[in-house]
Design an enzyme around this catalytic site. Structure first.
Site, PDB file in Angstrom:
ATOM      1  CG  ASP A  93      -1.949   1.013   1.297  1.00  0.00           C
ATOM      2  OD1 ASP A  93      -2.383   1.451   0.217  1.00  0.00           O
ATOM      3  OD2 ASP A  93      -2.369   1.394   2.417  1.00  0.00           O
ATOM      4  CB  ALA A 126      -5.478   1.813   7.484  1.00  0.00           C
TER       5      ALA A 126
HETATM    6  P1  13P Z   1      -8.020   4.869   6.648  1.00  0.00           P
HETATM    7  O1  13P Z   1      -6.928   4.822   7.643  1.00  0.00           O
HETATM    8  O2  13P Z   1      -8.723   6.154   6.626  1.00  0.00           O
HETATM    9  O3  13P Z   1      -8.945   3.700   6.781  1.00  0.00           O
HETATM   10  O4  13P Z   1      -7.357   4.763   5.199  1.00  0.00           O
HETATM   11  C1  13P Z   1      -6.899   3.532   4.758  1.00  0.00           C
HETATM   12  C2  13P Z   1      -6.181   3.642   3.472  1.00  0.00           C
HETATM   13  O5  13P Z   1      -6.618   4.284   2.550  1.00  0.00           O
HETATM   14  C3  13P Z   1      -4.904   2.937   3.345  1.00  0.00           C
HETATM   15  O6  13P Z   1      -4.291   3.168   2.135  1.00  0.00           O
END
Ligand code: 13P
Length: 283
Positions: free
Chosen positions: A82, A231
């Site tokens: 990611d 996340a």
């Molecule tokens: P959040 O932490 O807002 O859920 O975002 C997750 C995300 O986009 C990871 O790339």
């Protein structure tokens, strides 16, 4: 099952008008929780790690954990980098066996983002590993880095050109979400999303889904989102589980004991979001 790539997973989601949940994991317990949820709900799933997570324990550690956990279930599981922050990190992940790579050139100027994304897409193509890129800027604090001055929404025409010029397999779009939790209710530009989806052939990715109401996520999926990233809320779920046990029993010293409630909370959060994404039963 052995790991699969995100290629077919996301194309199936695009055809079927649902999304695959992509969950950021930071330790073995979170990996266990996400894969147990996928197995129980017969859902395809993507586990992903950001550069700061990779710095904490190493690509190899996370990949080995996910591989081991995936052997226990009969659903498609992919391991995704990611927000890959450099060509070098993307290549390291590719070489050791990640089955999906994001290169995030969204901090670069448009042309430089195209060049970087193209370079990674070309390098991954020979191995059949799909690449996600980002165009526009999702707001908020991303990984350990600040978003760097708010967000810039994805332009639909630019998005089409970007896909043609880079050859990437999926595209993260900026339509009003932000990483981390929201102060007020987030507002998503769904008209813009529909316009992007009409112009761009590849599956679209929604970043920053923690704190976005489920109904809004469902609307985004109906407008073309095929991968939804969570996340922050997994971190919260895990930490709440651990804290609950330690508050109740301040003398507890067995990590298995407080880890178990962390696993339980992450697993149920993930199951809930798999229902939101519409991927239950699609494994
Ligand atoms: P959040 O932490 O807002 O859920 O975002 C997750 C995300 O986009 C990871 O790339």
């Amino acid at each position: 099952m052995p790991l699969v790539t995100t290629k077919k997973m996301l194309l199936d989601a695009q055809k079927g008008n649902y999304a695959v949940g992509a969950f950021n994991v930071e330790n073995m317990e979170m990996v266990m929780a996400v894969i147990q949820a996928a197995g129980e709900l017969n859902a395809p799933v993507i586990l992903q790690t950001t550069p700061s997570t990779v710095n904490y324990a190493g690509l190899e550690y996370y990949l080995a954990n996910v591989r081991a956990a995936a052997e226990n279930v009969n659903v498609p599981v992919a391991m995704h980098l990611d927000h890959g922050s450099s060509f070098k990190l993307a290549m390291r992940a590719l070489r050791i066996g990640y089955t999906s790579i994001m290169i995030d050139g969204s901090r670069e100027l448009y042309e430089a983002n195209i060049r970087l994304s193209r370079r990674v897409a070309d390098a991954c193509e020979a191995s059949g590993i799909p690449v996600e890129a980002e165009l526009g800027k999702v707001g908020g604090k991303e990984d350990d880095l600040d978003g760097g001055g708010g967000s810039a929404y994805t332009d639909p025409k630019e998005a089409r050109e970007f896909i043609e010029k880079t050859g990437v397999d999926s595209l993260a779009v900026a339509i009003g979400t932000a990483h981390g939790l929201y102060k007020g209710e987030p507002r998503l530009d769904l008209d813009r999303l529909s316009e992007i989806a009409a112009m761009v052939p590849v599956p679209l990715v929604l970043h920053g889904a923690s704190g976005v109401p489920d109904e809004m996520v469902k609307k985004a999926i109906s407008c073309g989102i095929c991968k939804v990233n969570y996340a922050t809320e997994l971190r919260i779920a895990y930490s709440e589980g651990v804290k609950e046990v330690l508050c109740r029993e301040p003398g507890a010293i067995d990590p298995k004991k407080y880890g178990a409630l962390g696993i339980y909370k992450v697993k149920h959060f993930v199951m809930d979001k798999m229902h939101t994404c519409g991927c239950v039963g699609k494994g």
